[in-house]
Design an enzyme around this catalytic site. Sequence first.
Site, PDB file in Angstrom:
ATOM      1  N   THR A  98       0.715  -1.204   0.087  1.00  0.00           N
ATOM      2  CA  THR A  98       0.160   0.128  -0.119  1.00  0.00           C
ATOM      3  C   THR A  98       0.710   1.200  -0.040  1.00  0.00           C
ATOM      4  O   THR A  98       0.212   2.277  -0.563  1.00  0.00           O
ATOM      5  CB  THR A  98      -0.848   0.016   1.176  1.00  0.00           C
ATOM      6  OG1 THR A  98      -0.035  -0.167   2.552  1.00  0.00           O
ATOM      7  CG2 THR A  98      -2.174  -0.993   1.120  1.00  0.00           C
ATOM      8  N   GLY A 144      12.647 -10.120   4.549  1.00  0.00           N
ATOM      9  CA  GLY A 144      11.476  -9.274   4.562  1.00  0.00           C
ATOM     10  C   GLY A 144      11.244  -8.385   5.996  1.00  0.00           C
ATOM     11  O   GLY A 144      10.369  -7.833   6.371  1.00  0.00           O
ATOM     12  N   LEU A 145      12.470  -8.246   6.394  1.00  0.00           N
ATOM     13  CA  LEU A 145      12.446  -7.399   7.648  1.00  0.00           C
ATOM     14  C   LEU A 145      13.169  -6.023   7.558  1.00  0.00           C
ATOM     15  O   LEU A 145      13.576  -5.394   8.558  1.00  0.00           O
ATOM     16  CB  LEU A 145      12.888  -8.243   8.839  1.00  0.00           C
ATOM     17  CG  LEU A 145      12.420  -9.475   9.005  1.00  0.00           C
ATOM     18  CD1 LEU A 145      13.142 -10.296  10.262  1.00  0.00           C
ATOM     19  CD2 LEU A 145      10.960  -9.578   9.641  1.00  0.00           C
ATOM     20  N   SER A 146      13.525  -5.596   6.463  1.00  0.00           N
ATOM     21  CA  SER A 146      14.079  -4.208   6.016  1.00  0.00           C
ATOM     22  C   SER A 146      15.251  -4.246   6.708  1.00  0.00           C
ATOM     23  O   SER A 146      15.859  -3.268   7.237  1.00  0.00           O
ATOM     24  CB  SER A 146      13.303  -3.138   6.937  1.00  0.00           C
ATOM     25  OG  SER A 146      11.975  -3.042   5.839  1.00  0.00           O
ATOM     26  N   SER A 191      18.030  -3.699   4.520  1.00  0.00           N
ATOM     27  CA  SER A 191      18.513  -2.673   4.109  1.00  0.00           C
ATOM     28  C   SER A 191      18.325  -1.316   4.310  1.00  0.00           C
ATOM     29  O   SER A 191      19.181  -0.481   4.601  1.00  0.00           O
ATOM     30  CB  SER A 191      18.026  -2.796   2.444  1.00  0.00           C
ATOM     31  OG  SER A 191      16.841  -2.710   2.271  1.00  0.00           O
ATOM     32  N   ASP A 249       9.662   1.321   5.046  1.00  0.00           N
ATOM     33  CA  ASP A 249      10.772   0.772   5.904  1.00  0.00           C
ATOM     34  C   ASP A 249      11.468   1.710   6.552  1.00  0.00           C
ATOM     35  O   ASP A 249      11.768   1.588   7.758  1.00  0.00           O
ATOM     36  CB  ASP A 249      11.472  -0.058   4.707  1.00  0.00           C
ATOM     37  CG  ASP A 249      11.084  -1.264   4.196  1.00  0.00           C
ATOM     38  OD1 ASP A 249       9.712  -1.501   4.969  1.00  0.00           O
ATOM     39  OD2 ASP A 249      11.310  -1.706   3.099  1.00  0.00           O
ATOM     40  N   TYR A 297       8.161  -7.744  -7.613  1.00  0.00           N
ATOM     41  CA  TYR A 297       7.742  -6.340  -6.893  1.00  0.00           C
ATOM     42  C   TYR A 297       7.581  -5.501  -7.701  1.00  0.00           C
ATOM     43  O   TYR A 297       6.368  -4.702  -7.720  1.00  0.00           O
ATOM     44  CB  TYR A 297       8.993  -6.135  -5.884  1.00  0.00           C
ATOM     45  CG  TYR A 297       8.450  -4.941  -5.058  1.00  0.00           C
ATOM     46  CD1 TYR A 297       8.330  -5.197  -3.722  1.00  0.00           C
ATOM     47  CD2 TYR A 297       8.638  -3.468  -5.520  1.00  0.00           C
ATOM     48  CE1 TYR A 297       7.927  -4.222  -2.688  1.00  0.00           C
ATOM     49  CE2 TYR A 297       8.377  -2.531  -4.716  1.00  0.00           C
ATOM     50  CZ  TYR A 297       7.895  -2.794  -3.306  1.00  0.00           C
ATOM     51  OH  TYR A 297       7.724  -1.781  -2.429  1.00  0.00           O
TER      52      TYR A 297
END
Length: 386
Positions: free
Chosen positions: A39, A128-130, A132, A176, A228
């Site tokens: 979103t 998928g836990l950011s 970066s 993020d 993505y």
Amino acid sequence: MSASLDPAFVAASFEKTFGETPDGVWAAPGRVNLIGEHTDYNEGFVLPFAIDRAAAVAIRRREGSTARLVSSFGDQGVVTVDLDGLSQDTMSGWTAYPLGVVWVLRQMGVEIGGFDLYLHSTVPSGAGLSSSAAIECAVATAFNELQGAGLSLNELVLVGQRAENEVVGAPTGILDQSASLLSTDGHAVFLDCRTQESKLVPLDLAAAGLLILVVDTKVTHAHATGGYAARRASCELGAEVLGVASLRDVDAAGLPEAAGLLDEETFRRVRHIVTENQRVLDTVAVLDDAGPAAIGGLLTASHASMRDDFEISCPELDLAVDTALAHGALGARMTGGGFGGSAIALIPVASQAAVGAAVLAAFADAGFTAPDIFAVSPAPGARKIS
């Protein structure tokens, strides 16, 4: 911060590598997105929280324009670059994250000269836990302070996003970096990605006898590749056909009309975004009114939408979600960009061992790689820690 992220360890590792003491150590957390997936770049709503796993950077400024970078996980040794020769095309590998931030700040007129940098992170990469964004936000926070740049937290969010978009090449939104920079202990961050307005929402899991269990499926993903970007393109196509600036401007009442205007796949992509935005709003309202024990159904509905309409789940994620729900989770969903990464389950503290064991057994029975399973709690945002 995670107990394993010891500022003294990071500072000592810097000193061992470079022979000097750092000017300081800064850390920024990874995040779990509680609800609100894909979103963000549709100018919608998200509800992430920072976790007690983080990236930390020890930095010392030096004369000239040479930067030397090393990480606890890189196998390149010390990477040496001339900052005056930095461009979007000259940065690659893990150093693209810290150097991308430096490049953006220099583009904005922040005078950053030579420096030494040591990076250590306890955020799993590709989960998928950011991981970066944690690096980007730690570096941005450090140089904002070291150079007296005076940038606000919201400005630092955009620095990290620009580095991700223009240097790393991942077409991500501001979710993020906002989670990493704006979070506080015991709260989630409700973020309006159109206005960049945010508010803290109480998420006191411990008081409710609950925790968030993360199941890192070990199926790695990369935002800069395929799926993505394709989902983002579908959303942009949907908005164009529907004649709106972004899918933020479509609500549930507009879905029947959208179904008649869009091809079947694009409609399903649009339906996920529209219903997910509403689930975020509903989750915030429920947390304010009834607390975290009442949000499970919204989390599970979010996963079904990502699995069926947005098609970004995978067998490992679905198995983690289904197994957790079958063994007492109040709700569960994949989190992050999809195509791998992690699932989260909202569970009673007393069920942690049983749910974890059930998921491990289910993965073994399916012949999947054993996942990493760990609990997380809402943690503070980026800051100097030493």
